[in-house]
Scaffold this motif. Structure first.
Motif, mmCIF file in Angstrom:
data_model
loop_
_atom_site.group_PDB
_atom_site.id
_atom_site.type_symbol
_atom_site.label_atom_id
_atom_site.label_comp_id
_atom_site.label_asym_id
_atom_site.label_seq_id
_atom_site.Cartn_x
_atom_site.Cartn_y
_atom_site.Cartn_z
ATOM 1 N N VAL A 37 4.332 9.089 -5.768
ATOM 2 C CA VAL A 37 4.645 8.576 -4.463
ATOM 3 C C VAL A 37 3.942 9.481 -3.342
ATOM 4 O O VAL A 37 4.146 10.660 -3.182
ATOM 5 N N ASP A 62 3.522 8.317 -0.015
ATOM 6 C CA ASP A 62 4.263 8.215 1.599
ATOM 7 C C ASP A 62 5.440 7.191 1.440
ATOM 8 O O ASP A 62 5.434 6.120 1.000
ATOM 9 N N ASP A 63 6.744 7.872 1.628
ATOM 10 C CA ASP A 63 7.960 7.097 1.579
ATOM 11 C C ASP A 63 8.040 5.919 2.560
ATOM 12 O O ASP A 63 8.618 5.051 2.217
ATOM 13 N N ALA A 64 7.607 6.339 3.782
ATOM 14 C CA ALA A 64 7.880 5.560 4.788
ATOM 15 C C ALA A 64 7.020 4.050 4.525
ATOM 16 O O ALA A 64 7.650 2.980 4.817
ATOM 17 N N ARG A 109 6.021 3.429 1.326
ATOM 18 C CA ARG A 109 6.027 2.957 0.147
ATOM 19 C C ARG A 109 4.759 2.977 -0.789
ATOM 20 O O ARG A 109 4.296 2.361 -1.450
ATOM 21 N N VAL A 132 2.256 4.446 -2.913
ATOM 22 C CA VAL A 132 2.171 4.978 -4.447
ATOM 23 C C VAL A 132 0.685 5.045 -4.980
ATOM 24 O O VAL A 132 -0.166 4.189 -5.104
ATOM 25 N N LEU A 178 9.154 3.342 -10.346
ATOM 26 C CA LEU A 178 9.686 2.881 -9.007
ATOM 27 C C LEU A 178 11.222 2.272 -9.022
ATOM 28 O O LEU A 178 11.638 2.144 -7.857
ATOM 29 N N ARG A 188 14.013 3.857 -6.956
ATOM 30 C CA ARG A 188 13.925 3.665 -5.371
ATOM 31 C C ARG A 188 13.999 2.190 -4.907
ATOM 32 O O ARG A 188 13.912 2.009 -3.565
ATOM 33 N N TRP A 194 11.938 -0.012 -5.672
ATOM 34 C CA TRP A 194 10.483 -0.867 -5.437
ATOM 35 C C TRP A 194 9.895 -1.406 -6.750
ATOM 36 O O TRP A 194 10.423 -1.093 -7.806
ATOM 37 N N GLU A 251 0.617 -0.241 -1.724
ATOM 38 C CA GLU A 251 1.893 -0.261 -1.077
ATOM 39 C C GLU A 251 3.017 -1.039 -1.938
ATOM 40 O O GLU A 251 2.702 -2.414 -2.032
ATOM 41 N N GLU A 255 9.963 -3.536 -1.555
ATOM 42 C CA GLU A 255 11.321 -3.197 -1.735
ATOM 43 C C GLU A 255 11.923 -4.441 -2.570
ATOM 44 O O GLU A 255 11.912 -5.479 -2.005
#
Length: 755
Positions: A410, A412-414, A416, A418, A433, A436, A438, A516, A519
């Motif tokens: 990962v 960047d969490d903001a 998403r 990967v 994923l 999370r 995702w 990216e 969710e």
């Protein structure tokens, strides 16, 4: 002077005492912390003061991360070969390829007999060991579909199921001292593992001579057999004897064993964590440095480049095997290698490449590409090896297998974002994923490799909701035809980035992609079977239901033609991208109205449960012919044409995948995949390319609007225009001219560079 050029390996020989059961575990962890490569344990199952060695190895495998583990040596008379083979393979899979196998014929026969084993003479024990090797190797060979049958004097199996295959090519080392055992090492094993304490002066040289001569008689190069040695000693302030003294003495004496007696692996018997630390931090690096310096001066070739007569005879024309880069030589696979059958084929395509290179990072990929560019054979780039078109293998060429580049990170969490290695599979991505919440839309099968699908398109079970896989690609690392490693994105080499999304296989070797994720919590996964007697009517009704459904629904249809008195059936595999089961059932009921319902199961589960894990060891699958087409609607004429294809007998597997929805949100010119108005991908698989081509051209050509190149094995030039419509192909040829003007990457619908 004997030096086989083996890379040097250092390990420890630990006593499996049960007085403090955790002490052997701590010693193994200390060896790993010290940077050592290997931890081995004595195996004396009749010794009540010891832990059972196999149980200990299993426990230590879970308590360590990197170090290899082995019995030193496992007592074969008390370990049934077929079960041992499965035990080793299972633990190797669980540990990520860290289990090696040391075997002994048995030595303390009173104790062995007291445990219930039959007493064997020395000659019988050698015969039993050879029989066991045949069984163990046979169990590890799931590529052979027939059951394993051997009828030895001491070990036999009668149709045993093969598998699983270990995660790596498990080396088998034999503890041997007498000539007959040494000759067995030369013919059938990967290494000779004696203990220095049991050897007299000159025994190493005499043993090497026996092994070398027997190996050459068997068509093997002596360097194919690693020489390991168990040694004892102590680090001390002053010299007190052999390997009894300061670090400098150890370095000189171990280096002499490597350069003069061919020892490639040193296993130091010690239960002292302090000595283990000195071995790893001080002795091993210095020995490696000294040996490397002496080898450079002497021009010693690495062991990986030395091949026996039998292997050399299988080499292919057009490949300079002697020029394989040193970083790649140790993992390269040639015809005749034991690992060859595990890497030669794809999921559905048989292959016979002349060389398979297995780089471990982008730098090694660049070396592999540069090497391949200098050869006069085809080049294939493989990520997962699942591709239906089979273009990542070949006959007589080079395959660069990216399977080791499988990290998932990962970034960047903001957002998403990967980063995914090209050699990872989509089941691994989904599993990583899932915690999370995702997911990334990624085809319909967990064994598909990331690199191929993420550069070709990606028509998946979340496609109508989130679009193609490439629609969420934000960056990629690429090894180009001239050997550079570049990053491509909207702001970095944007022309290359445009081409990678839909035609990546033509432009370079992608080593990782950044995507990216979306969710996605639980989804509804439905498997529905319908009577397809009215095939055309079913297709038309199903197509309308899919097109008018909310974007949360994506459905694939597999059509099985009628055969052996049974009528045709259609299996629907459908995902509702959400956990609203009421809404999902409403739409599934509409799909069920497409034809008489024969069966239905539906589940609420994470996306990782839809694209489940699958084995990557491929054995080919009959080399099918495949044709594909994109259509905007399944209207009456199109449905009837597809029905005639199904009824012809020329195709035994037919599929329709829904695309559309979010796929249409991306402008046609945004990516090299330009099919942004069509709603369905049709494909048919048959046994004869000529027969299928004639049928497909006659029935489907007037109804289709493009093709999906990953599902097509027709290599005629006109297919290129269908894969890449006019303006797209013109731009793609310009990108090809800039990045691959010599057409090195030509296996995947070769795009001619612009003039």
């Amino acid at each position: 002077m004997t030096d086989y050029g083996h890379d040097l390996v250092f390990g420890t020989f630990v006593t499996p005492s049960n007085r403090d059961p955790q002490q052997p575990v701590r010693l193994a962890q200390a060896a790993e912390t010290a940077g050592l490569d290997l931890v081995t344990f004595q195996d004396h199952p009749y010794q009540p003061g010891f832990l059972d060695t196999w149980t200990l190895i299993s426990y230590v495998a879970a308590a360590t991360e990197r170090v290899h583990l082995a019995g030193n040596v496992l007592n074969l008379p008390l370990r049934q070969p077929a079960v041992l083979a499965r035990s080793v393979a299972s633990l190797d899979l669980l540990s990520g390829g860290r289990i090696d196998l040391g075997l002994g014929a048995g030595g303390f026969w009173d104790a062995i007999e007291s445990m219930g084993a039959e007493r064997l003479t020395p000659a019988q024990s050698v015969t039993a060991l050879e029989e066991a090797l045949e069984i163990i190797r046979g169990i590890w060979d799931p590529g052979e579909r027939r059951g394993l049958r051997t009828s030895g004097e001491h070990h036999r199996v009668t149709g045993a199921k093969r598998g699983p295959a270990p995660a790596h090519d498990v080396p088998v080392w034999l503890g041997a001292y007498k000539p007959r055992m040494l000759r067995l090492v030369a013919r059938k094993a990967d290494g000779w593992l004696p203990s220095l304490a049991y050897l007299k002066d000159g025994d190493l040289a005499r043993g090497n001579k026996v092994i070398d001569e027997a190996a050459e008689e068997a068509g093997r190069h002596p360097a194919e057999i690693r020489r390991l040695l168990n040694v004892q000693g102590a680090v001390a302030p002053a010299r007190q004897g052999f390997l009894q003294g300061p670090v400098e003495q150890w370095v000189d004496e171990l280096a002499t064993l490597a350069l003069s007696d061919g020892i490639g692996t040193f296993v130091v018997a010690t239960d002292d964590p302090t000595q283990t630390a000195v071995l790893g931090h001080e002795i091993a690096p210095a020995v490696r440095e000294l040996v490397a310096r002496e080898r450079a001066a002497a021009g010693t070739a690495p062991a990986a480049t030395r091949r026996g007569r039998a292997a050399i005879e299988l080499r292919r024309d057009g490949i300079d095997y002697g020029a394989v880069p040193a970083a790649l030589a140790s993992t390269a696979v040639e015809p005749g290698d034991r690992a060859y059958d595990t890497v030669r084929h794809n999921y559905l395509r048989s292959g016979a490449p002349g060389l398979v290179l297995r780089p471990r990072d982008a730098t090694e990929v660049a070396e592999a590409v540069a090497y391949a560019r200098a050869q006069d054979v085809p080049l294939g780039i493989r990520s997962g090896g699942h591709g239906i078109s089979g273009r990542s293998t070949n006959d007589g060429g080079i395959v660069v297998d990216l399977g080791s580049l499988n990290a998932i990170e990962v970034v960047d969490d903001a957002t998403r974002r990967v980063r995914i290695g090209a050699g990872a599979t989509w089941s691994q991505v989904a599993e990583a994923l899932a915690p999370r919440g995702w997911a990334i839309s990624s085809g319909d099968y967990g064994g598909v490799g990331v690199g191929g699908l993420a550069t070709a398109g990606g028509v998946g079970f979340l496609g109508r909701t989130y679009g193609l896989t490439i629609d969420h690609l934000v960056a990629a690392e690429v090894v180009t035809a001239d050997g550079r490693v570049v990053r491509a994105s909207a702001t970095e080499h944007p022309d290359l980035f445009w081409g990678l999304r839909g035609a990546g296989g033509n432009l370079g070797a992608v080593t990782w992609v950044e995507i990216e994720a979306q969710e996605v919590g639980d989804v509804v996964f439905s498997q529905m079977t319908l009577d397809a007697t009215d095939t055309a009517g079913l297709l038309e009704r199903w197509g309308k239901a899919v097109e008018t459904a909310p974007r949360e629904l994506t459905s694939f249809l597999i059509l099985s033609p009628g055969r052996r008195g049974n009528g045709p059936v259609a299996q629907l595999m459908t995902v509702w991208a959400g956990d609203d089961t009421v809404a999902a059932v409403t739409q599934l009921e509409r799909l069920a109205d497409a034809g008489p319902l024969l069966g239905h199961e539906a589940y609420l589960l994470p996306y990782s449960g839809v694209v489940q894990a699958a084995a990557k060891q491929h054995q080919g699958g009959g080399d099918p012919a495949v044709r594909s087409a994109l259509v905007t609607h399944l209207d009456t004429a199109t449905a009837r044409a597809f029905e005639r294809v199904a009824a012809s007998g020329a195709a035994y597997f037919l599929q329709v995948r829904a695309t559309g929805g979010a796929t249409h949100d991306v402008p046609v010119e945004a990516t090299a995949y330009a099919h942004r108005r069509q709603n369905f991908v049709l494909s048919a698989m048959g046994s004869s390319q000529e027969q299928l081509d004639m049928l497909w051209d006659a029935e489907m050509a007037s109804h289709t609007d493009g093709l999906y190149l990953s599902f097509d094995t027709d290599t005629r030039p006109e297919r290129l225009d269908e894969a890449f419509p006019g303006p797209t192909l013109a731009r793609l040829r310009q990108v090809k001219r800039d990045w691959d003007p010599t057409n090195l990457f030509s296996a995947n619908f070769p795009v001619p560079p612009a003039e």
